[in-house]
Design a protein around this motif. Sequence first.
Motif, mmCIF file in Angstrom:
data_model
loop_
_atom_site.group_PDB
_atom_site.id
_atom_site.type_symbol
_atom_site.label_atom_id
_atom_site.label_comp_id
_atom_site.label_asym_id
_atom_site.label_seq_id
_atom_site.Cartn_x
_atom_site.Cartn_y
_atom_site.Cartn_z
ATOM 1 N N LYS A 91 0.854 -1.191 0.000
ATOM 2 C CA LYS A 91 0.000 0.000 0.000
ATOM 3 C C LYS A 91 0.889 1.239 0.000
ATOM 4 O O LYS A 91 1.822 1.361 0.808
ATOM 5 C CB LYS A 91 -0.893 0.017 1.248
ATOM 6 N N SER A 92 0.600 2.107 -0.946
ATOM 7 C CA SER A 92 1.334 3.377 -1.011
ATOM 8 C C SER A 92 0.336 4.519 -1.037
ATOM 9 O O SER A 92 -0.780 4.378 -1.520
ATOM 10 C CB SER A 92 2.170 3.443 -2.290
ATOM 11 N N TYR A 93 0.755 5.643 -0.502
ATOM 12 C CA TYR A 93 -0.039 6.869 -0.653
ATOM 13 C C TYR A 93 0.748 7.806 -1.560
ATOM 14 O O TYR A 93 1.981 7.710 -1.667
ATOM 15 C CB TYR A 93 -0.282 7.522 0.707
ATOM 16 N N TRP A 94 0.040 8.664 -2.208
ATOM 17 C CA TRP A 94 0.678 9.623 -3.104
ATOM 18 C C TRP A 94 0.475 11.022 -2.572
ATOM 19 O O TRP A 94 -0.645 11.405 -2.243
ATOM 20 C CB TRP A 94 0.095 9.512 -4.522
ATOM 21 N N ARG A 95 1.569 11.731 -2.434
ATOM 22 C CA ARG A 95 1.466 13.147 -2.101
ATOM 23 C C ARG A 95 2.027 13.894 -3.308
ATOM 24 O O ARG A 95 3.226 13.905 -3.539
ATOM 25 C CB ARG A 95 2.273 13.443 -0.836
ATOM 26 N N GLU A 96 1.085 14.449 -4.102
ATOM 27 C CA GLU A 96 1.411 15.015 -5.418
ATOM 28 C C GLU A 96 2.143 13.957 -6.232
ATOM 29 O O GLU A 96 1.600 12.899 -6.490
ATOM 30 C CB GLU A 96 2.189 16.326 -5.265
ATOM 31 N N GLU A 97 3.371 14.192 -6.619
ATOM 32 C CA GLU A 97 4.090 13.236 -7.471
ATOM 33 C C GLU A 97 4.816 12.164 -6.636
ATOM 34 O O GLU A 97 5.359 11.204 -7.190
ATOM 35 C CB GLU A 97 5.141 13.985 -8.317
ATOM 36 N N LEU A 98 4.846 12.393 -5.348
ATOM 37 C CA LEU A 98 5.694 11.564 -4.487
ATOM 38 C C LEU A 98 4.950 10.342 -3.950
ATOM 39 O O LEU A 98 3.915 10.478 -3.319
ATOM 40 C CB LEU A 98 6.197 12.432 -3.317
ATOM 41 N N GLU A 99 5.504 9.160 -4.217
ATOM 42 C CA GLU A 99 4.902 7.935 -3.703
ATOM 43 C C GLU A 99 5.452 7.647 -2.300
ATOM 44 O O GLU A 99 6.663 7.653 -2.090
ATOM 45 C CB GLU A 99 5.205 6.750 -4.618
ATOM 46 N N ILE A 100 4.527 7.437 -1.385
ATOM 47 C CA ILE A 100 4.960 7.134 -0.015
ATOM 48 C C ILE A 100 4.542 5.705 0.290
ATOM 49 O O ILE A 100 3.362 5.447 0.570
ATOM 50 C CB ILE A 100 4.356 8.111 0.994
ATOM 51 N N PRO A 101 5.469 4.749 0.240
ATOM 52 C CA PRO A 101 5.080 3.359 0.545
ATOM 53 C C PRO A 101 4.816 3.212 2.041
ATOM 54 O O PRO A 101 5.602 3.678 2.858
ATOM 55 C CB PRO A 101 6.284 2.545 0.099
ATOM 56 N N VAL A 102 3.695 2.559 2.356
ATOM 57 C CA VAL A 102 3.344 2.355 3.777
ATOM 58 C C VAL A 102 3.477 0.880 4.140
ATOM 59 O O VAL A 102 3.945 0.545 5.224
ATOM 60 C CB VAL A 102 1.905 2.852 4.048
ATOM 61 N N LEU A 103 3.085 0.026 3.219
ATOM 62 C CA LEU A 103 3.202 -1.415 3.442
ATOM 63 C C LEU A 103 3.848 -2.059 2.210
ATOM 64 O O LEU A 103 3.565 -1.653 1.084
ATOM 65 C CB LEU A 103 1.827 -2.052 3.650
ATOM 66 N N GLN A 104 4.662 -3.044 2.446
ATOM 67 C CA GLN A 104 5.286 -3.724 1.314
ATOM 68 C C GLN A 104 5.397 -5.216 1.609
ATOM 69 O O GLN A 104 5.748 -5.606 2.730
ATOM 70 C CB GLN A 104 6.718 -3.203 1.085
ATOM 71 N N GLY A 105 5.110 -6.002 0.611
ATOM 72 C CA GLY A 105 5.337 -7.449 0.659
ATOM 73 C C GLY A 105 4.738 -8.156 1.860
ATOM 74 O O GLY A 105 5.388 -9.023 2.462
ATOM 75 N N ILE A 106 3.539 -7.823 2.226
ATOM 76 C CA ILE A 106 2.902 -8.471 3.384
ATOM 77 C C ILE A 106 2.335 -9.819 2.933
ATOM 78 O O ILE A 106 1.464 -9.874 2.072
ATOM 79 C CB ILE A 106 1.781 -7.599 3.979
ATOM 80 N N ASP A 107 2.851 -10.844 3.519
ATOM 81 C CA ASP A 107 2.493 -12.213 3.151
ATOM 82 C C ASP A 107 2.173 -12.965 4.429
ATOM 83 O O ASP A 107 3.079 -13.273 5.199
ATOM 84 C CB ASP A 107 3.734 -12.864 2.502
ATOM 85 N N ILE A 108 0.912 -13.232 4.646
ATOM 86 C CA ILE A 108 0.584 -13.896 5.917
ATOM 87 C C ILE A 108 -0.782 -14.568 5.824
ATOM 88 O O ILE A 108 -1.654 -14.120 5.069
ATOM 89 C CB ILE A 108 0.625 -12.872 7.098
ATOM 90 N N GLU A 109 -0.937 -15.644 6.558
ATOM 91 C CA GLU A 109 -2.246 -16.297 6.679
ATOM 92 C C GLU A 109 -2.634 -16.294 8.156
ATOM 93 O O GLU A 109 -1.828 -16.667 9.006
ATOM 94 C CB GLU A 109 -2.182 -17.743 6.177
ATOM 95 N N ILE A 110 -3.862 -15.866 8.415
ATOM 96 C CA ILE A 110 -4.335 -15.832 9.801
ATOM 97 C C ILE A 110 -5.463 -16.842 9.937
ATOM 98 O O ILE A 110 -6.477 -16.741 9.237
ATOM 99 C CB ILE A 110 -4.809 -14.417 10.179
ATOM 100 N N PRO A 111 -5.303 -17.821 10.801
ATOM 101 C CA PRO A 111 -6.341 -18.849 10.940
ATOM 102 C C PRO A 111 -7.615 -18.308 11.584
ATOM 103 O O PRO A 111 -7.574 -17.337 12.345
ATOM 104 C CB PRO A 111 -5.700 -19.902 11.849
ATOM 105 N N LYS A 112 -8.715 -18.954 11.265
ATOM 106 C CA LYS A 112 -10.000 -18.613 11.860
ATOM 107 C C LYS A 112 -9.911 -18.798 13.376
ATOM 108 O O LYS A 112 -9.293 -19.755 13.860
ATOM 109 C CB LYS A 112 -11.064 -19.543 11.275
ATOM 110 N N GLY A 113 -10.541 -17.876 14.118
ATOM 111 C CA GLY A 113 -10.528 -17.996 15.574
ATOM 112 C C GLY A 113 -9.310 -17.391 16.230
ATOM 113 O O GLY A 113 -9.155 -17.481 17.446
#
Lengths: 240, 388
Positions: free
Chosen positions: A22-44
Amino acid sequence: MNTDRFDLGGGEPIIILRDVAKSYWREELEIPVLQGIDIEIPKGSYIALMGPSGSGKTTLLNLIAGLDRPTGGSLEVCGYELNDLDDDELAAWRNAHVGFIFQNYNLVPVLNAFENVELPLLLTGAGRGERRDRVDQALTLVNLTDKMRNYPRQLSGGQEQRVAIARAIVTDPDLLVADEPTGALDAKNAEEVLALMERLNTDLGKTIVVVTHDPKAAHHARHQIHLEKGVLDRTVEVNR
Amino acid sequence: MRWLALIWKSLMRSKRRTLLIVGSLVLSVFTVAVLQSLLTTLNAVTNNPNSSNRLVVRHKSGLTQMLPRSYEAYLRQQSEVETVCALQWFGGYYQDPRNFFANFASDETVLFQTFREEFGVSGITEAQMKDYIRDGAGCIVGESLAKKNGWKVGDTVPLTGTIFPISPRLTIRLIFKSPKPSDENVLHFHYKLLEEGVPRMKGLVGSFWLRAHRPEDIPRLIERVDRHYANSAYETLTETENAFNLSFVKMLGNIGAIIQGITAAVVVAILIVTGNTMATAIRERATEIAVFRAMGFSAGRVLTLLLSEGVLLVGVGGLLGVLLANLAAGGVRESLGMAMPFFADFAILPATILSCLVGALAIGVLATFIPAYAATRRPITEGLGSVG
């Protein structure tokens, strides 16, 4: 405590994140907030997302809850690939599958406790009688049936948060997300709210993802996921 | 809780603001309804279907100049003419100068035929008409005028002249009903009484009211009469009754443009006020809107809820405004209907009520849509203030 990278145990996953960014953009500037999040969360599961300010934990919570969209990767939550849903479908999905608990409770000031809890049910097509029963059940669960006609201004902070929890669970969602749910509460009320959330996890089997800075709040979770500068740093299993 | 309850409770979160905006809407809708009804009333005066085959012949130089009564013979000779009625505004009052109403000296023999629509001739018997014609000091009055003054047939009405130095004591011989209330606020007495009482009026009259057989004869008749008296000592100005009435309305200036101008100003002002109020109210609820959307309310549903609030707000204001205007219309009829008979017909017509309500609802939608749409397009996370 047991420290293992991204191992949340077995079980059927309810949340599957693949290379989420996830990135946000401030005018031309990309601000990465999250990168390469790879995870599985079990039910419960009961997960505490932790990390310093700006580490991306709230952004990750928002993505899991379908409040925001990733700029990369895929999210499958409660059996739905969220990228495939349009805005209206995503809204309907949130109503059916996710309950929200906010730091500042965010109750509607002109509605009493009963009406606040009833609010998400207006979208479900449930009849008046069914809505009343479900609101009663939810308020009973948070032990606030005697305050159902009170307006938010007539409730203490802890009571307001319990009403907010009742509102979050009234549609019987699979997933509860909470952003600093005890951030505005004193220690006693915070403990009550945390105990209530723990019960929702253990007794009702709700999957809970909570963002918190508070080690005490995080201690109620079964796993802690630590983020650092937008990437997963480590997971910690909590021995309660 | 139902949707309407949710909308109503949201609307009443700031009672003072809601009451103020409803109050300003009530005043605006009231003003527009009254002004538009005034315009409708004035238009009705100048577009009276009953007068489609009536003409007014008067002195070309103005209403204060008289015409010879001898003109009557020529006018009667015209094949298109059914009746010719001499008519003079008397301008008298009953008991108190403030108790003013329309009163005329008129030719009693043809009055009923010339103005047969107004007198509702069907309800007047031959005997009643003859009774009036036989009594030189008799008069006829409209029912609403009689009611207002508590008159009944046989009563004596002393009329004090303001233009002419006589004060005739008249006996009511007939009380008539008219299809329009404005036509009932009038009194007629014999023209001879004026001629006999005021020597300077001997052989003179203010105007002749002609009734043509057919409306299509009127243009030809106008042209012929005015041509006949052109370059005479008493040149005529012949016009339709509607044109004659229009000349009075024109004395008020371009009333239509003034009313439409004020209406436009009121509409723009209330649009700005309502828009600003709704924008503020919606901006204050940014977090709440985000919470609604987080719970699963779609952007379209939130937009509908907000628009409903705006529409309900102006709907209530609009309804109260037209109700108030309706009440005021009764007051206008009561207070001005005698002095200016056309005000006796003043009413807030269903078409005016409908256009006021539609206009108010359009203002509600317009004023709410832009801030509401902007609020629903805002990312939920921004509304929750939860980024990071």
